[in-house]
Design an enzyme around this catalytic site. Sequence first.
Site, short mmCIF file in Angstrom:
data_model
loop_
_atom_site.label_atom_id
_atom_site.label_comp_id
_atom_site.label_asym_id
_atom_site.label_seq_id
_atom_site.Cartn_x
_atom_site.Cartn_y
_atom_site.Cartn_z
CB SER A 42 -1.10 -0.20 1.31
OG SER A 42 -1.93 0.86 0.99
CG ASP B 7 -6.67 -3.30 -2.86
OD1 ASP B 7 -7.46 -2.78 -1.87
OD2 ASP B 7 -5.26 -3.22 -2.86
CG HIS C 297 -5.60 -2.68 0.97
ND1 HIS C 297 -4.77 -2.21 -0.36
CD2 HIS C 297 -4.86 -2.23 1.81
CE1 HIS C 297 -4.12 -1.35 -0.01
NE2 HIS C 297 -3.99 -1.38 1.13
#
Length: 137
Positions: free
Chosen positions: A8, A95, A127
Site C-alpha cells: 500500500s 482491492d 488489500h
Amino acid sequence: KVVACGGSHGGFLSLHLLAQCNDLVKAAAVRNPVTNIATMYGSTDIPDWCYTETGSDFAYAQPTPDQYSKAFNMSPMAHLSKIKGHCLLLVGAADRRVPPSQSKEFYFALRERGAKVDMLWYEGHTHGLQETPKGEG
C-alpha cells in the site's frame, strides 16, 4: 545491494526508492502499491488519502488540473524512467483501497520500457492479500 518491500503506502515508498535511489536499491517487492495518485482519486475508497498525500485540502469535487499534475509528479509513475532494478508487483484483484489498475498501469509502463518487472495476480483477494481458499484458513 538493497531490496525494498512494502504494501500500500509502503509499496508507494518502496517504488520511490527503486526509482530515486537506483544506485542503492536493486529490487522492490510491493503489495498493492499506489503508483499514480492522479489516477487514484476517483477509484479508491479513501480519496481523502490522495488529497492528504499531495498536501491539498480534501474536497468531494473533482480535483483541479493543478492538483492532478501535482499528484502525478509526486507519484512513482513520474519517476519510471529512472528504474534500473527488478520490480515484483503482488496484486489483489478485488482491492478497493488501492485499485488493481494502479499496478497494471505501472506494470505495462515498465514492460514497455524493457524493464525487469513481474506481476503476481491474486484473484478474489483484497488489500491485504489475506484471503485463503475454503478449508485452508
